[in-house]
Design a protein around this motif. Structure first.
Motif, PDB file in Angstrom:
ATOM      1  N   ASP A  65       0.818  -1.208   0.000  1.00 55.21           N
ATOM      2  CA  ASP A  65       0.000   0.000   0.000  1.00 55.21           C
ATOM      3  C   ASP A  65       0.854   1.261   0.000  1.00 55.21           C
ATOM      4  O   ASP A  65       1.786   1.403   0.796  1.00 55.21           O
ATOM      5  CB  ASP A  65      -0.914   0.006   1.236  1.00 55.21           C
ATOM      6  CG  ASP A  65      -1.972  -1.079   1.148  1.00 55.21           C
ATOM      7  OD1 ASP A  65      -2.227  -1.562   0.041  1.00 55.21           O
ATOM      8  OD2 ASP A  65      -2.524  -1.434   2.212  1.00 55.21           O
ATOM      9  N   PHE A  66       0.501   2.168  -0.888  1.00 59.11           N
ATOM     10  CA  PHE A  66       1.090   3.509  -0.978  1.00 59.11           C
ATOM     11  C   PHE A  66       2.538   3.508  -1.464  1.00 59.11           C
ATOM     12  O   PHE A  66       3.199   4.534  -1.423  1.00 59.11           O
ATOM     13  CB  PHE A  66       1.027   4.251   0.368  1.00 59.11           C
ATOM     14  CG  PHE A  66      -0.268   4.152   1.086  1.00 59.11           C
ATOM     15  CD1 PHE A  66      -1.466   4.309   0.416  1.00 59.11           C
ATOM     16  CD2 PHE A  66      -0.317   3.886   2.440  1.00 59.11           C
ATOM     17  CE1 PHE A  66      -2.679   4.210   1.077  1.00 59.11           C
ATOM     18  CE2 PHE A  66      -1.515   3.784   3.119  1.00 59.11           C
ATOM     19  CZ  PHE A  66      -2.697   3.946   2.427  1.00 59.11           C
ATOM     20  N   ARG A  67       3.065   2.367  -1.892  1.00 60.89           N
ATOM     21  CA  ARG A  67       4.471   2.339  -2.276  1.00 60.89           C
ATOM     22  C   ARG A  67       4.692   3.171  -3.532  1.00 60.89           C
ATOM     23  O   ARG A  67       4.115   2.893  -4.583  1.00 60.89           O
ATOM     24  CB  ARG A  67       4.923   0.904  -2.526  1.00 60.89           C
ATOM     25  CG  ARG A  67       6.391   0.799  -2.939  1.00 60.89           C
ATOM     26  CD  ARG A  67       6.774  -0.635  -3.229  1.00 60.89           C
ATOM     27  NE  ARG A  67       8.134  -0.724  -3.720  1.00 60.89           N
ATOM     28  CZ  ARG A  67       8.710  -1.859  -4.112  1.00 60.89           C
ATOM     29  NH1 ARG A  67       8.027  -2.992  -4.045  1.00 60.89           N
ATOM     30  NH2 ARG A  67       9.947  -1.869  -4.553  1.00 60.89           N
ATOM     31  N   PRO A  68       5.562   4.189  -3.478  1.00 62.05           N
ATOM     32  CA  PRO A  68       5.853   4.980  -4.682  1.00 62.05           C
ATOM     33  C   PRO A  68       6.815   4.217  -5.585  1.00 62.05           C
ATOM     34  O   PRO A  68       7.367   3.177  -5.219  1.00 62.05           O
ATOM     35  CB  PRO A  68       6.520   6.237  -4.107  1.00 62.05           C
ATOM     36  CG  PRO A  68       7.169   5.765  -2.835  1.00 62.05           C
ATOM     37  CD  PRO A  68       6.265   4.699  -2.279  1.00 62.05           C
ATOM     38  N   ILE A  69       7.032   4.733  -6.785  1.00 59.05           N
ATOM     39  CA  ILE A  69       7.950   4.103  -7.728  1.00 59.05           C
ATOM     40  C   ILE A  69       9.380   4.514  -7.371  1.00 59.05           C
ATOM     41  O   ILE A  69       9.667   5.706  -7.274  1.00 59.05           O
ATOM     42  CB  ILE A  69       7.630   4.540  -9.161  1.00 59.05           C
ATOM     43  CG1 ILE A  69       6.173   4.246  -9.494  1.00 59.05           C
ATOM     44  CG2 ILE A  69       8.544   3.862 -10.161  1.00 59.05           C
ATOM     45  CD1 ILE A  69       5.721   4.850 -10.804  1.00 59.05           C
ATOM     46  N   PRO A  70      10.284   3.573  -7.183  1.00 58.13           N
ATOM     47  CA  PRO A  70      11.683   3.948  -6.939  1.00 58.13           C
ATOM     48  C   PRO A  70      12.251   4.681  -8.151  1.00 58.13           C
ATOM     49  O   PRO A  70      11.973   4.325  -9.301  1.00 58.13           O
ATOM     50  CB  PRO A  70      12.381   2.596  -6.720  1.00 58.13           C
ATOM     51  CG  PRO A  70      11.278   1.656  -6.332  1.00 58.13           C
ATOM     52  CD  PRO A  70      10.078   2.120  -7.100  1.00 58.13           C
ATOM     53  N   ALA A  71      13.063   5.702  -7.906  1.00 58.78           N
ATOM     54  CA  ALA A  71      13.607   6.507  -9.001  1.00 58.78           C
ATOM     55  C   ALA A  71      14.427   5.666  -9.966  1.00 58.78           C
ATOM     56  O   ALA A  71      14.457   5.938 -11.174  1.00 58.78           O
ATOM     57  CB  ALA A  71      14.455   7.642  -8.432  1.00 58.78           C
ATOM     58  N   ALA A  72      15.084   4.620  -9.454  1.00 57.13           N
ATOM     59  CA  ALA A  72      15.917   3.783 -10.318  1.00 57.13           C
ATOM     60  C   ALA A  72      15.087   3.104 -11.404  1.00 57.13           C
ATOM     61  O   ALA A  72      15.452   3.120 -12.583  1.00 57.13           O
ATOM     62  CB  ALA A  72      16.650   2.738  -9.478  1.00 57.13           C
ATOM     63  N   ILE A  73      13.958   2.494 -11.022  1.00 55.85           N
ATOM     64  CA  ILE A  73      13.134   1.795 -12.013  1.00 55.85           C
ATOM     65  C   ILE A  73      12.395   2.802 -12.894  1.00 55.85           C
ATOM     66  O   ILE A  73      12.128   2.539 -14.069  1.00 55.85           O
ATOM     67  CB  ILE A  73      12.139   0.832 -11.324  1.00 55.85           C
ATOM     68  CG1 ILE A  73      11.648  -0.232 -12.321  1.00 55.85           C
ATOM     69  CG2 ILE A  73      10.966   1.568 -10.725  1.00 55.85           C
ATOM     70  CD1 ILE A  73      12.714  -1.192 -12.757  1.00 55.85           C
ATOM     71  N   ALA A  74      12.090   3.981 -12.350  1.00 51.76           N
ATOM     72  CA  ALA A  74      11.443   5.021 -13.152  1.00 51.76           C
ATOM     73  C   ALA A  74      12.383   5.497 -14.256  1.00 51.76           C
ATOM     74  O   ALA A  74      11.973   5.672 -15.409  1.00 51.76           O
ATOM     75  CB  ALA A  74      11.030   6.190 -12.265  1.00 51.76           C
ATOM     76  N   ALA A  75      13.665   5.702 -13.911  1.00 50.93           N
ATOM     77  CA  ALA A  75      14.650   6.120 -14.908  1.00 50.93           C
ATOM     78  C   ALA A  75      14.892   5.016 -15.929  1.00 50.93           C
ATOM     79  O   ALA A  75      15.081   5.275 -17.127  1.00 50.93           O
ATOM     80  CB  ALA A  75      15.962   6.500 -14.220  1.00 50.93           C
ATOM     81  N   TYR A  76      14.865   3.776 -15.481  1.00 57.59           N
ATOM     82  CA  TYR A  76      14.990   2.607 -16.367  1.00 57.59           C
ATOM     83  C   TYR A  76      13.866   2.617 -17.396  1.00 57.59           C
ATOM     84  O   TYR A  76      14.096   2.496 -18.605  1.00 57.59           O
ATOM     85  CB  TYR A  76      14.956   1.363 -15.488  1.00 57.59           C
ATOM     86  CG  TYR A  76      15.006   0.026 -16.176  1.00 57.59           C
ATOM     87  CD1 TYR A  76      16.183  -0.444 -16.757  1.00 57.59           C
ATOM     88  CD2 TYR A  76      13.887  -0.805 -16.193  1.00 57.59           C
ATOM     89  CE1 TYR A  76      16.231  -1.705 -17.351  1.00 57.59           C
ATOM     90  CE2 TYR A  76      13.927  -2.062 -16.782  1.00 57.59           C
ATOM     91  CZ  TYR A  76      15.104  -2.508 -17.358  1.00 57.59           C
ATOM     92  OH  TYR A  76      15.143  -3.761 -17.944  1.00 57.59           O
ATOM     93  N   ALA A  77      12.634   2.798 -16.936  1.00 58.76           N
ATOM     94  CA  ALA A  77      11.489   2.877 -17.845  1.00 58.76           C
ATOM     95  C   ALA A  77      11.543   4.132 -18.707  1.00 58.76           C
ATOM     96  O   ALA A  77      11.135   4.124 -19.872  1.00 58.76           O
ATOM     97  CB  ALA A  77      10.182   2.831 -17.059  1.00 58.76           C
ATOM     98  N   GLY A  78      12.062   5.230 -18.135  1.00 58.19           N
ATOM     99  CA  GLY A  78      12.160   6.478 -18.878  1.00 58.19           C
ATOM    100  C   GLY A  78      13.133   6.416 -20.035  1.00 58.19           C
ATOM    101  O   GLY A  78      13.098   7.261 -20.942  1.00 58.19           O
ATOM    102  N   ASN A  79      14.006   5.395 -20.026  1.00 63.25           N
ATOM    103  CA  ASN A  79      14.913   5.155 -21.144  1.00 63.25           C
ATOM    104  C   ASN A  79      14.347   4.134 -22.123  1.00 63.25           C
ATOM    105  O   ASN A  79      15.063   3.605 -22.971  1.00 63.25           O
ATOM    106  CB  ASN A  79      16.268   4.690 -20.620  1.00 63.25           C
ATOM    107  CG  ASN A  79      17.142   5.839 -20.146  1.00 63.25           C
ATOM    108  OD1 ASN A  79      17.926   6.398 -20.910  1.00 63.25           O
ATOM    109  ND2 ASN A  79      16.989   6.209 -18.877  1.00 63.25           N
TER     110      ASN A  79
END
Length: 383
Positions: free
Chosen positions: A209-223
């Motif tokens: 519950d409420f877990r945000p997206i870690p920046a590492a995986i967000a940057a991975y997806a952003g690439n």
């Protein structure tokens, strides 16, 4: 000789009654004040109990658009991006954090700032955290952010939302958020900030519950990594993401005010395992002045996730994000740090200042599509 004391036997007939009257008057005033204070405390206590018993005001908000909005919080600033159904992903804006925001992020990076929080591991944690939650609920009932940190987050998220609304030309009703792995930055605070701003908090981890997206995986997806080609074809998308190769990466967030790093196990953009995770809000690029061994300290910090891991793994990728990763001095130190593991891992660093926000926006768009499809909601752009 006068002793300065009142001789009750030799005092004048009217003197003793005056002293007694004054003493009685003081006692009466104290009694009246005590009764008044007691009545006030009883009133406040009764009002507080009634306030807590009163049903919480429900926020009836819904998602009104099919594009995805992604927020990313960094130690000293935040960014926002949008992902449209046609595949276009655009950075929108960077918002600088004020002094209060920066101090909060530094404090939340400390293990000493950790406390019990939702989701709880057991009943004991829920009971132990009940007093803090009672204060939070009281503030919510009064129409206030649930804590000072939530109020600070609200200010930042409001600015990001307003920038996004201005960019897309309509009100933003839902967004997702990615954050660096700070020790005491909890999802419940982010969720409360979204709720206070009447924003739908787009979630991706139903069992956390409420877990945000870690920046590492967000940057991975952003690439553009870890995601299926056509998110509208659910069956094909699921099959494609199941067969995305699993690998180990060094994830590095480097800004002017902080450095975070971890050894990340990634495959699809919905999976991430980071261990160990390290953060230091005193090793940002701006700290290099007056710090003779600064770059040596940065090099050692970059190496730690790779050399201190209980299991030596093959690091085949380096994911970089943050507004300072393109500095030539940093790149040279990073090259030296990577040298300890040998090989030539792939460097993933497209638009590092906005990559996490872009990845979060793309994940938000896909989640919104699934929710709309599941609820049989048709957005205006599809009519």
């Amino acid at each position: 000789m006068s002793t300065g004391l009142i001789d009750l036997e030799s005092s004048s007939p009217g003197q003793l009654p005056i002293l007694e009257r004054r003493s009685i008057q003081r006692k009466m005033k104290l009694t009246k004040a005590a009764r008044y204070l007691g009545a006030m405390l009883l009133f406040v206590l009764t009002a507080w109990i009634l306030l807590l018993a009163f049903p919480k005001r429900q926020h009836y908000i819904s998602i009104t658009h099919d594009f995805g909005i992604g927020f990313d919080l960094s130690p000293s600033y935040a960014t926002v991006a949008v992902s449209y159904p046609n595949g276009t992903i655009q950075p929108i804006a960077r918002v600088e954090g004020d002094e209060v925001y920066r101090k909060m992020m530094v404090r939340l990076s400390l293990s000493s700032s950790q406390h019990l929080h939702q989701p709880y591991q057991d009943v004991g944690e829920a009971i132990g955290d009940s007093a803090r939650q009672l204060v939070r609920d009281t503030r919510k009932k009064l129409g206030l952010p649930s804590s000072r940190d939530v109020a600070t987050l609200c200010n930042m998220l409001r600015a990001l939302r307003d920038q996004a609304s201005s960019f897309v030309g309509e009100p933003v009703s839902a967004a997702a958020i990615s954050v660096p792995h700070l020790a005491a930055l909890y999802g419940e605070d982010l969720y409360d900030a979204f709720e206070y701003l009447s924003l739908v908090y787009v979630e991706f981890f139903p069992f956390y519950d409420f877990r945000p997206i870690p920046a590492a995986i967000a940057a991975y997806a952003g690439n553009g990594l870890g995601l299926c080609a056509d998110y509208r074809d659910a069956a094909a998308c699921e099959e494609e993401e199941l067969h995305i190769s699993s690998l180990f990466a060094l994830a590095v967030g480097y800004t002017h005010t902080g450095l975070t790093t971890s050894q990340a196990h990634v495959s699809s953009a919905y999976y991430l395992e980071e261990t160990p995770t390290l953060e230091n809000m005193h090793l940002g690029y701006d700290a290099r002045c007056g710090f003779d061994s600064y770059w040596e300290a940065v090099r050692q910090y970059l190496e730690r996730p790779m050399v201190t891991s209980p299991v030596q793994r093959n690091i085949s990728m380096v994911v970089l994000f943050g507004d300072a990763v393109e500095k030539p001095e940093f790149r040279e130190v990073l090259k030296q740090a990577i040298g300890v593991i040998g090989g030539e891992p792939e460097i993933v660093d497209h638009q590092p200042e906005f990559s996490a926000a872009k990845g979060t926006a793309e994940l938000a768009k896909r989640a919104i599509y699934r929710q709309m499809k599941g609820l049989n909601i048709t957005s205006e752009s599809e009519l």
